[in-house]
Scaffold this motif. Structure first.
Motif, PDB file in Angstrom:
ATOM      1  N   ARG A 183       0.878   4.120  -2.897  1.00 37.32           N
ATOM      2  CA  ARG A 183       0.356   5.444  -2.566  1.00 37.32           C
ATOM      3  C   ARG A 183       1.424   6.531  -2.559  1.00 37.32           C
ATOM      4  O   ARG A 183       1.111   7.709  -2.449  1.00 37.32           O
ATOM      5  N   ASN A 222      -4.395   6.937   3.828  1.00 34.59           N
ATOM      6  CA  ASN A 222      -4.398   5.622   4.465  1.00 34.59           C
ATOM      7  C   ASN A 222      -5.654   5.547   5.340  1.00 34.59           C
ATOM      8  O   ASN A 222      -5.720   6.158   6.408  1.00 34.59           O
ATOM      9  N   LEU A 245      -7.525   1.734  -3.573  1.00 29.69           N
ATOM     10  CA  LEU A 245      -6.795   0.494  -3.313  1.00 29.69           C
ATOM     11  C   LEU A 245      -7.558  -0.431  -2.369  1.00 29.69           C
ATOM     12  O   LEU A 245      -8.112   0.023  -1.361  1.00 29.69           O
ATOM     13  N   ARG A 273      -7.028   2.498   6.237  1.00 28.35           N
ATOM     14  CA  ARG A 273      -7.127   1.101   6.664  1.00 28.35           C
ATOM     15  C   ARG A 273      -7.845   1.007   8.015  1.00 28.35           C
ATOM     16  O   ARG A 273      -7.453   1.631   8.992  1.00 28.35           O
ATOM     17  N   ASP A 293      -6.176   3.882   0.413  1.00 30.12           N
ATOM     18  CA  ASP A 293      -6.223   2.486   0.851  1.00 30.12           C
ATOM     19  C   ASP A 293      -7.400   2.329   1.812  1.00 30.12           C
ATOM     20  O   ASP A 293      -7.415   2.927   2.889  1.00 30.12           O
ATOM     21  N   SER A 317       0.830  -1.204   0.000  1.00 30.14           N
ATOM     22  CA  SER A 317       0.000   0.000   0.000  1.00 30.14           C
ATOM     23  C   SER A 317       0.864   1.254   0.000  1.00 30.14           C
ATOM     24  O   SER A 317       0.622   2.192  -0.766  1.00 30.14           O
ATOM     25  N   THR A 376      -8.515  -0.739   2.991  1.00 30.41           N
ATOM     26  CA  THR A 376      -8.495  -2.086   3.548  1.00 30.41           C
ATOM     27  C   THR A 376      -9.272  -2.141   4.860  1.00 30.41           C
ATOM     28  O   THR A 376      -8.940  -1.433   5.814  1.00 30.41           O
TER      29      THR A 376
END
Length: 295
Positions: free
Chosen positions: A177, A203, A243, A205, A223, A173, A225
């Motif tokens: 990024r 980010n 992502l 996540r 991201d 990631s 996630t």
């Protein structure tokens, strides 16, 4: 029964194939009456909506009937792996004594298949060669774990394996990024207005984005996630290059025809369909101009 003839070797094997499963997602998990489920159901007990052919009797009306939680669940292909590979096509309805072992296997294979999905996505990001090698090695190790028989699956320490894999996914990631955006890992963003926040390459996540206002937001290379997008407003948002965005996250959110999605994901049927209308023209009144008031 163990077999290496049909391991989950690609993206297609990591998608649920309900026609090759035994309705395990409707049997194994427990759920409680809530906004997501209309009834209580104990673990290991078939949902009353599960038909004898292992299909859902209200599949086309799940949201209307109070089961939106079912519409956002994905086994990542673990269901058919348990049914067709681990147990060699033996149906728990014909052999009820196998159901507890199937439930145990499903509880292990589902998170392993989820890790396989993330590893597959990470490799597709074309990381640096050394990292790609580590990701592919981790993926091969995970596939090997999924091929075990019921006894071998029972011995798998899923949490320990996840702890070994997650740093690799984080590195993938970071590389994708770079230069990175805002770091909002695990942030509590419930209901927050994020329309004017720069989320490019962010980010996110594990962030809690339940009910967040992301209308028109640019999530390019962000991201997501494990981010919880239940009820998040994605109308007009750009997620085309986001992502690790999974279909279940999209299904749990709200969006419209302007929401940009990656080509691998499907626009949910419950999203708003906006009619295509021409640009507005200045209104012209057919009434005579109002004259000034006489004094």
């Amino acid at each position: 029964m163990s077999s290496s003839t049909a391991p989950p070797s690609g993206a297609a094997q990591l998608r649920a194939d309900c026609g090759r499963c035994f309705g395990l997602c409707c049997v194994v998990p427990a759920f409680a009456a809530s906004a997501d489920f209309a009834i209580d159901k104990p673990a290991g007990s078939p949902c009353p909506n599960l038909r004898p052919d292992h299909r859902c009797g209200i599949h086309t009306e799940l949201r209307q009937r109070g089961f939106p939680g079912c519409t956002v669940f994905d086994c990542f292909g673990a269901g058919q792996q348990v049914a067709q590979v681990t147990f060699g096509g033996r149906d728990w309805r014909d052999a009820p004594e196998t159901l507890p072992a199937m439930a145990e296997a499903f509880a292990v294979l589902r998170p392993l298949h989820e890790l396989l999905w993330y590893l597959t996505e990470a490799v597709a990001l074309r990381p640096p060669a050394d990292l790609r090698t580590e990701l592919e090695r981790a993926r091969a190790e995970t596939v090997t774990l999924t091929e075990g028989d019921p006894g071998q699956l029972r011995a798998v320490d899923v949490a320990a394996h996840r702890d070994r894999v997650n740093p690799l996914l984080s590195r993938a990631s970071d590389a994708a990024r770079a230069p990175g955006g805002a770091d909002r890992r695990g942030a509590n963003l419930l209901g927050v207005d994020l329309r004017r926040v720069d989320l490019r390459r962010a980010n996110l996540r594990g962030a809690l984005l339940i009910g967040a206002d992301l209308r028109g937001a640019d999530l390019s290379r962000a991201d997501v996630t494990g981010a919880d997008l239940r009820g998040a407003d994605l109308r007009g948002a750009d997620l085309r290059s986001t992502l690790f965005l999974h279909q279940t996250q999209v299904d749990a959110a709200r969006g419209d025809t302007r929401t940009g999605l990656p080509p691998t994901l499907t626009r949910p049927a419950h999203w708003t369909a906006l009619p295509l209308t021409p640009a507005r023209q200045p209104a012209r009144s057919s009434a005579p101009a109002r004259r000034g008031r006489r004094r």
